[in-house]
Motif scaffolding. Structure first.
Motif, PDB file in Angstrom:
ATOM      1  N   GLY A 175       0.819  -1.203   0.000  1.00 34.05           N
ATOM      2  CA  GLY A 175       0.000   0.000   0.000  1.00 34.05           C
ATOM      3  C   GLY A 175       0.853   1.253   0.000  1.00 34.05           C
ATOM      4  O   GLY A 175       2.064   1.216   0.275  1.00 34.05           O
ATOM      5  N   PHE A 176       0.209   2.369  -0.310  1.00 36.66           N
ATOM      6  CA  PHE A 176       0.927   3.642  -0.365  1.00 36.66           C
ATOM      7  C   PHE A 176      -0.087   4.760  -0.211  1.00 36.66           C
ATOM      8  O   PHE A 176      -1.239   4.636  -0.630  1.00 36.66           O
ATOM      9  CB  PHE A 176       1.654   3.778  -1.710  1.00 36.66           C
ATOM     10  N   ASP A 177       0.334   5.852   0.389  1.00 36.12           N
ATOM     11  CA  ASP A 177      -0.534   7.011   0.561  1.00 36.12           C
ATOM     12  C   ASP A 177      -0.019   8.111  -0.353  1.00 36.12           C
ATOM     13  O   ASP A 177       0.792   8.946   0.040  1.00 36.12           O
ATOM     14  CB  ASP A 177      -0.495   7.459   2.022  1.00 36.12           C
ATOM     15  N   GLY A 178      -0.491   8.097  -1.599  1.00 40.15           N
ATOM     16  CA  GLY A 178       0.007   9.040  -2.598  1.00 40.15           C
ATOM     17  C   GLY A 178      -1.119   9.790  -3.274  1.00 40.15           C
ATOM     18  O   GLY A 178      -1.423   9.535  -4.435  1.00 40.15           O
ATOM     19  N   GLU A 179      -1.728  10.708  -2.568  1.00 44.15           N
ATOM     20  CA  GLU A 179      -2.904  11.417  -3.090  1.00 44.15           C
ATOM     21  C   GLU A 179      -2.569  12.251  -4.327  1.00 44.15           C
ATOM     22  O   GLU A 179      -3.364  12.353  -5.249  1.00 44.15           O
ATOM     23  CB  GLU A 179      -3.490  12.306  -1.998  1.00 44.15           C
ATOM     24  N   TRP A 180      -1.401  12.891  -4.325  1.00 47.30           N
ATOM     25  CA  TRP A 180      -0.997  13.699  -5.481  1.00 47.30           C
ATOM     26  C   TRP A 180       0.225  13.105  -6.176  1.00 47.30           C
ATOM     27  O   TRP A 180       0.915  13.761  -6.930  1.00 47.30           O
ATOM     28  CB  TRP A 180      -0.738  15.151  -5.081  1.00 47.30           C
ATOM     29  N   GLY A 181       0.462  11.822  -5.908  1.00 46.61           N
ATOM     30  CA  GLY A 181       1.573  11.133  -6.542  1.00 46.61           C
ATOM     31  C   GLY A 181       2.552  10.578  -5.530  1.00 46.61           C
ATOM     32  O   GLY A 181       2.410  10.772  -4.314  1.00 46.61           O
ATOM     33  N   LEU A 182       3.552   9.882  -6.027  1.00 43.29           N
ATOM     34  CA  LEU A 182       4.543   9.254  -5.151  1.00 43.29           C
ATOM     35  C   LEU A 182       5.311  10.285  -4.331  1.00 43.29           C
ATOM     36  O   LEU A 182       5.851   9.975  -3.270  1.00 43.29           O
ATOM     37  CB  LEU A 182       5.530   8.428  -5.975  1.00 43.29           C
ATOM     38  N   ASP A 183       5.352  11.516  -4.818  1.00 42.09           N
ATOM     39  CA  ASP A 183       6.071  12.584  -4.118  1.00 42.09           C
ATOM     40  C   ASP A 183       5.515  12.839  -2.725  1.00 42.09           C
ATOM     41  O   ASP A 183       6.199  13.395  -1.871  1.00 42.09           O
ATOM     42  CB  ASP A 183       6.007  13.866  -4.947  1.00 42.09           C
ATOM     43  N   MET A 184       4.295  12.411  -2.463  1.00 39.21           N
ATOM     44  CA  MET A 184       3.709  12.614  -1.139  1.00 39.21           C
ATOM     45  C   MET A 184       4.548  11.919  -0.064  1.00 39.21           C
ATOM     46  O   MET A 184       4.552  12.343   1.100  1.00 39.21           O
ATOM     47  CB  MET A 184       2.273  12.082  -1.113  1.00 39.21           C
ATOM     48  N   ARG A 185       5.278  10.860  -0.472  1.00 38.30           N
ATOM     49  CA  ARG A 185       6.091  10.119   0.500  1.00 38.30           C
ATOM     50  C   ARG A 185       7.549   9.948   0.078  1.00 38.30           C
ATOM     51  O   ARG A 185       8.425   9.844   0.931  1.00 38.30           O
ATOM     52  CB  ARG A 185       5.487   8.712   0.702  1.00 38.30           C
ATOM     53  N   LEU A 186       7.802   9.883  -1.224  1.00 42.25           N
ATOM     54  CA  LEU A 186       9.136   9.506  -1.694  1.00 42.25           C
ATOM     55  C   LEU A 186       9.861  10.651  -2.380  1.00 42.25           C
ATOM     56  O   LEU A 186       9.273  11.404  -3.163  1.00 42.25           O
ATOM     57  CB  LEU A 186       9.024   8.335  -2.688  1.00 42.25           C
ATOM     58  N   LYS A 187      11.140  10.746  -2.114  1.00 43.38           N
ATOM     59  CA  LYS A 187      11.981  11.742  -2.773  1.00 43.38           C
ATOM     60  C   LYS A 187      12.196  11.349  -4.241  1.00 43.38           C
ATOM     61  O   LYS A 187      12.107  10.181  -4.609  1.00 43.38           O
ATOM     62  CB  LYS A 187      13.344  11.839  -2.080  1.00 43.38           C
ATOM     63  N   ASN A 188      12.507  12.351  -5.048  1.00 46.74           N
ATOM     64  CA  ASN A 188      12.877  12.133  -6.463  1.00 46.74           C
ATOM     65  C   ASN A 188      11.766  11.438  -7.257  1.00 46.74           C
ATOM     66  O   ASN A 188      12.035  10.630  -8.142  1.00 46.74           O
ATOM     67  CB  ASN A 188      14.163  11.303  -6.561  1.00 46.74           C
ATOM     68  N   THR A 189      10.529  11.754  -6.900  1.00 43.58           N
ATOM     69  CA  THR A 189       9.391  11.204  -7.643  1.00 43.58           C
ATOM     70  C   THR A 189       8.492  12.356  -8.066  1.00 43.58           C
ATOM     71  O   THR A 189       8.718  13.507  -7.701  1.00 43.58           O
ATOM     72  CB  THR A 189       8.599  10.194  -6.800  1.00 43.58           C
ATOM     73  N   TYR A 190       7.459  12.023  -8.821  1.00 42.99           N
ATOM     74  CA  TYR A 190       6.670  13.079  -9.441  1.00 42.99           C
ATOM     75  C   TYR A 190       5.555  13.582  -8.538  1.00 42.99           C
ATOM     76  O   TYR A 190       4.869  12.800  -7.882  1.00 42.99           O
ATOM     77  CB  TYR A 190       6.076  12.619 -10.775  1.00 42.99           C
ATOM     78  N   ARG A 191       5.405  14.894  -8.539  1.00 41.04           N
ATOM     79  CA  ARG A 191       4.331  15.540  -7.788  1.00 41.04           C
ATOM     80  C   ARG A 191       3.327  16.166  -8.753  1.00 41.04           C
ATOM     81  O   ARG A 191       3.666  17.025  -9.549  1.00 41.04           O
ATOM     82  CB  ARG A 191       4.887  16.633  -6.882  1.00 41.04           C
ATOM     83  N   PHE A 192       2.096  15.720  -8.656  1.00 42.86           N
ATOM     84  CA  PHE A 192       1.010  16.322  -9.413  1.00 42.86           C
ATOM     85  C   PHE A 192       0.292  17.343  -8.519  1.00 42.86           C
ATOM     86  O   PHE A 192       0.569  17.431  -7.323  1.00 42.86           O
ATOM     87  CB  PHE A 192       0.036  15.248  -9.887  1.00 42.86           C
ATOM     88  N   PRO A 193      -0.640  18.113  -9.069  1.00 44.09           N
ATOM     89  CA  PRO A 193      -1.361  19.097  -8.249  1.00 44.09           C
ATOM     90  C   PRO A 193      -2.244  18.430  -7.192  1.00 44.09           C
ATOM     91  O   PRO A 193      -2.626  17.269  -7.313  1.00 44.09           O
ATOM     92  CB  PRO A 193      -2.213  19.853  -9.272  1.00 44.09           C
ATOM     93  N   TRP A 194      -2.602  19.218  -6.188  1.00 45.81           N
ATOM     94  CA  TRP A 194      -3.500  18.746  -5.148  1.00 45.81           C
ATOM     95  C   TRP A 194      -4.938  18.729  -5.660  1.00 45.81           C
ATOM     96  O   TRP A 194      -5.271  19.335  -6.674  1.00 45.81           O
ATOM     97  CB  TRP A 194      -3.393  19.661  -3.918  1.00 45.81           C
ATOM     98  N   ASN A 195      -5.792  18.039  -4.911  1.00 51.82           N
ATOM     99  CA  ASN A 195      -7.178  17.870  -5.348  1.00 51.82           C
ATOM    100  C   ASN A 195      -7.933  19.187  -5.524  1.00 51.82           C
ATOM    101  O   ASN A 195      -8.763  19.316  -6.420  1.00 51.82           O
ATOM    102  CB  ASN A 195      -7.931  16.976  -4.354  1.00 51.82           C
ATOM    103  N   MET A 196      -7.665  20.165  -4.650  1.00 48.18           N
ATOM    104  CA  MET A 196      -8.375  21.442  -4.777  1.00 48.18           C
ATOM    105  C   MET A 196      -8.089  22.073  -6.134  1.00 48.18           C
ATOM    106  O   MET A 196      -8.977  22.661  -6.763  1.00 48.18           O
ATOM    107  CB  MET A 196      -7.970  22.396  -3.656  1.00 48.18           C
TER     108      MET A 196
END
Length: 972
Positions: free
Chosen positions: A110-131
């Motif tokens: 499992g993983f908690d990545g609401e806006w992408g893997l960047d929510m927990r992991l370094k050097n990964t992609y961050r997408f915009p937040w839900n708002m």
């Protein structure tokens, strides 16, 4: 109590309609799935079954002790699921593979990545937040967002991602949901959640709707306490439960139960809804008919831990109807307590089997029946693809929301009439915003420690763009204005014309007491680099605004507000893939660039590439000189040499032809009286522009002002100081006799024509055109072209006489002149004839950066239209972009160079269309546009540094080699 019972009976009847919902965990080959599940569960011990109920917290950034702990959990307690937290993707893959290898049954990750893997992991992609996503009208983009997150999860070996958040954020003071919600409108939230779910589950990753039954109208954070929702059942059914019912119909695989106190659902005020049988079994499963996986919220959160011991909480969660215990705090004690409960018959093995079967079905659904270790090759590249940024840009572009535009200042037009200042409010940086705005026009950053000082500095400006910037670190960071910022905002708006751009939650606007004096208002939602850059492009009309406000701002702006704006056909700055060009193939330009620098073909240069109005590459390489003191910057100016012909003289000639001040067939004797009796009297405008007028290539005028033996400049022509007689500044501390301009034109008029007819490239015609244009418009060439074209184009870094506007640091030196001016030419035109005209020639003298050259070429490519303004008629551009003497083997159009007719000539790469046009310059410059491919390519350098004998760039055809790479990179 009786009224509550009646409501329950009514809702029970309604919910029975939904009780037979589909099983979202069933696969298409459900018979094989059932066989696989049966084969496993029939051979499991009780301990192994109990182990499947846990999803333990695992980190990839902790020490060996933690790794040993996870190993023990798997081996000794048969833990069947892990949720990975902080760390890096490479380490997570390594640990994932190791833990899977020691587990008897495949682990569900499992993983908690609401806006992408960047929510927990370094050097990964961050997408915009839900708002931010909630502002997008096009739900298919949100589906793509879910798909991309699913791809990332799958690549990393993640089987369930705890997203989407489906809480309807009707409480602006919600401290933990807020930006994590799609907004306050239940329909919008639901549609976005469905789209996200469908996108992610299409990649074989289980979605998880959270936080059931609804965390959107709380004023407390369940990480720290137990929030209370005092709503009746009718209200919960109408708002909070609405998205769940719709999502269940669409097959969402799992639900997360929240730690909330809701008296209307659970009378025990101490019991969190996550541990309530009334909520988890009766409401969620029986009444709402959900058949998927039910998972608790983190059992380490205060909203749960304050209730009882860790083991007692875990047991209560299972008894309530949850299938998976997320982040249990004491697995050994929980195992013992569950066994004890079975003995006491307060929990049955059948109840355990129900959850274990669902967990195994979920594992099969996620492909764990055919588990394979995760590959480590190209992991970083796979998690950060150009396609991810392309989608990210689309999401931001479509979210930007204009909610006020009183004087239609958005987009900003008529740049020639604007004097624009930028003021930053907030405690985060707005540098990317400013840098991008400066691609369009001149922007001055104005600041002061005191309001009075700031207002005084703002007096010269007729438009102030205010950026409110807050931290983009995570969605629950403070978004609020400071009192000082609110005062400054109102005072600036009271005195100046203002556009306010909010790079923070729209809820920040709740603090603003009045918007009466604010002309333009944009909500950009986040302060990321891309949000700043793309919002700047919206302001200047690169695209239309489409976003809709996902929450309401008091009575000022209701939810759903959002104005459409105009596309002014200005450049959009993006990535190659946005125009179907391969960024990977364009990387070959870097190898060419390295050769140019290594072989000293030029000390530095700029490259600009656009396609279909999208700027794909704007890069600077090397240094100003061989001393390598100052790196070339995108804003630096180069001597354009002969590009001046098509960037300064030609647009004015085209304008004059449109205005019937001359025609293509007009002869010199008809527009320049002094040429009536010359040997050039019958030469036409068309012939000169086509280089078919039998004019000599050039005349080295400067040599007639030098000693023929020593080469020294003669004192009768030059002085080191400006005076009444010596007024023409040729270079630093070098002034030419003011009467010599007449001598230049006398030379041109009297010099012999070439004996043979035919093509011969010549500068002389543009000396003549300069005189004609200045006579016709009664204004100097450099002022005329600036007023008619450059100012409104936003080409504020395009100019003659650059030292009058820019510092030397912003201008790239051209040549160490040892033959005429005997100095480093730094800010003075390289061409000797143009210098003798005071730096302003029809054929040379223009300085610019590549970005500005690109704008002018794009205006031509758009048939005379750019930035919301028509500069030239379509038919005019078409008329001039045409060969008139091709039957005489003349490749030139009117002013424009055209592709070679002879293969031995290397005017282009040979890979562009016959419709294409451009020019090259002696100093190592090149600009080309192709209507067929939509490409604009600009190369600027000082290849004549240190001297014009440096011909490596020309001999190697590097400029056209790059053109070939660009053409090859198109992936239509």
């Amino acid at each position: 109590m009786k009224k509550k019972l009646l409501v329950f009976l009514f809702l029970g009847f309604v919910y029975n309609l939904f009780a037979q919902r589909i099983d979202p965990l069933l696969t298409k080959d459900y018979e094989n799935q059932q066989i696989w599940v049966d084969s496993i569960i029939n051979n499991m011990t009780l301990d192994e079954k109990i182990g499947q109920l846990f999803m333990v917290q695992a980190y990839s950034n902790l020490d060996k002790n933690h790794e040993d702990f996870i190993t023990e959990m798997i081996k000794k307690y048969h833990v069947g699921n892990l949720i990975f937290m902080q760390g890096t993707p490479a380490k997570q893959v390594e640990l994932n593979n190791r833990y899977q290898a020691i587990s008897k049954l495949p682990l569900m990750i499992g993983f908690d990545g609401e806006w992408g893997l960047d929510m927990r992991l370094k050097n990964t992609y961050r997408f915009p937040w839900n708002m931010t996503l909630g502002a997008i009208k096009n739900d298919s983009l949100v589906k793509q967002f879910g798909k991309h997150i699913g791809e990332h999860c799958k690549r990393l070996g993640i089987h369930i991602n705890f997203a989407p958040v489906v809480d309807i954020n009707v409480n602006p003071d919600n401290p933990i949901i807020g930006n994590r919600s799609f907004g306050e409108n239940k329909h919008n939230v639901t549609q976005k959640a469905i789209a996200f779910t469908q996108g992610m589950q299409s990649q074989g990753v289980l979605a998880n709707a959270k936080h059931f039954p609804g965390h959107g109208d709380t004023a407390a954070d369940s990480h720290h306490t137990l929030p209370v929702l005092n709503f009746d059942i009718a209200r919960l059914d109408s708002i909070e439960l609405y998205p769940y019912k719709k999502l269940f119909d669409k097959g969402v695989a799992s639900v997360m139960t929240a730690h909330l106190s809701i008296p209307s659902l659970e009378s025990d005020s101490r019991l969190p809804t996550s541990l309530s049988k009334n909520v988890t079994t009766d409401l969620l499963q029986h009444k709402l008919g959900f058949n998927g996986l039910i998972i608790t919220d983190g059992l380490n959160m205060k909203g749960a831990t304050n209730y009882a011991t860790s083991a007692e909480i875990d047991l209560a969660a299972i008894q309530a109807g949850n299938d998976l215990l997320l982040i249990p705090q004491d697995v050994p004690a929980t195992v013992n307590l569950i066994k004890k409960a079975i003995k006491l018959k307060t929990l049955s093995t059948q109840r355990i089997d129900i959850s274990v079967r669902k967990i195994l079905k979920a594992k099969y659904w996620a492909g764990l029946n055919n588990y394979k270790p995760i590959k480590t090759e190209n992991l970083q590249q796979d998690l950060n693809k150009p396609a991810d940024e392309l989608l990210h840009r689309k999401l931001i572009k479509n979210s930007l929301t204009v909610i006020k535009n009183r004087k239609a200042d958005i987009p900003v037009s008529n740049l020639e009439k604007r004097n624009i200042a930028y003021v930053k409010l907030g405690d985060a940086s707005g540098n990317h915003f400013v840098k991008m705005m400066r691609n369009y026009t001149k922007i001055n950053v104005v600041s002061d420690k005191n309001l009075d000082g700031l207002l005084k500095k703002l007096k010269p400006y007729n438009l102030v763009i205010i950026g409110f910037h807050k931290s983009n670190a995570h969605p629950w960071k403070s978004y609020k204005f400071k009192d000082k910022d609110l005062v400054w905002l109102q005072e600036i708006a009271r005195e100046k014309r203002v556009i306010l751009d909010v790079f923070a939650s729209p809820y920040s606007l709740l603090q603003v007491k009045t918007f009466a004096n604010i002309e333009g208002l944009i909500v950009s939602y986040q302060n990321s680099k891309l949000a700043q850059e793309i919002s700047a492009q919206l302001i200047f009309g690169a695209f239309k605004a489409n976003g809709k406000l996902p929450v309401s701002i008091k009575n000022f702006f209701p939810e759903g507000s959002g104005l459409l704006t105009t596309n002014l056909s200005r450049f959009e700055y993006t990535i190659p893939e946005a125009a179907n060009v391969s960024s990977e193939k364009l990387k070959k330009i870097d190898s060419i660039a390295n050769v140019i620098l290594k072989e000293k073909m030029a000390p530095g240069f700029q490259i600009f590439i656009a396609r279909n109005g999208k700027v794909l590459l704007k890069e600077s390489y090397g240094y100003h000189t061989e001393k390598k003191i100052r790196r070339v910057r995108d804003s630096d100016l180069y001597d354009l040499a002969s590009l001046t012909k098509i960037l300064a003289s030609l647009p004015l000639i085209m304008k004059a032809e449109e205005e019937k001040k001359m025609s293509l067939n007009t002869r010199l004797k008809d527009i320049l009286p002094s040429f009536k009796k010359s040997n050039k009297a019958a030469v036409s405008v068309k012939q000169i522009l086509s280089h078919y007028g039998r004019l000599k290539a050039w005349i080295p005028f400067y040599k007639s002002t030098q000693d023929s033996i020593t080469g020294e400049n003669l004192s009768e022509f030059y002085n080191t100081k400006k005076s009444g007689k010596y007024t023409i500044k040729v270079a630093k501390n070098l002034y030419l006799n003011k009467n010599y301009k007449d001598s230049i034109y006398k030379y041109i008029k009297e010099v012999d024509q070439r004996e043979r007819a035919g093509y011969k490239y010549s500068d002389l015609g543009y000396y003549i055109f300069k005189k004609i244009i200045e006579n016709k418009y009664e204004k100097p060439l450099h002022k005329l072209v600036d007023e008619e074209f450059y100012q409104s184009l936003g080409a504020n870094r395009t100019t003659y006489l650059p030292l009058q506007k820019f510092s030397k640091r912003e201008i790239v030196p051209t040549e160490k002149d040892d033959y005429y001016r005997n100095q480093l030419l730094h800010g003075y035109v390289h061409d000797m004839g143009a210098a003798m005209l005071g730096g302003v020639g029809g054929h040379a003298g223009l300085f610019a950066n590549a970005n500005d050259v690109g704008k002018i070429m794009q205006m031509y490519l758009q048939k005379g239209f750019y930035g919301g303004k028509r500069y030239l008629k379509t038919k005019t551009v078409e008329k001039f972009n045409k060969r008139y003497y091709s039957n005489k083997k003349v490749r030139r159009g009117l002013g424009f160079d055209k592709p070679q007719l002879n293969e031995r000539v290397k005017a282009t790469c040979g890979c562009v269309s016959d419709e294409s046009f451009g020019h090259s310059g002696f100093t190592g410059t090149y600009a080309w546009a192709d209507p067929k491919s939509g490409l604009v390519y600009v190369f600027l350098s000082n290849r004549v540094y240190p001297t014009m004998e440096n011909r490596g760039l020309i001999k190697s055809n590097m400029r056209t080699e790059i053109q070939q790479i660009i053409q090859n990179a198109i992936i239509d």
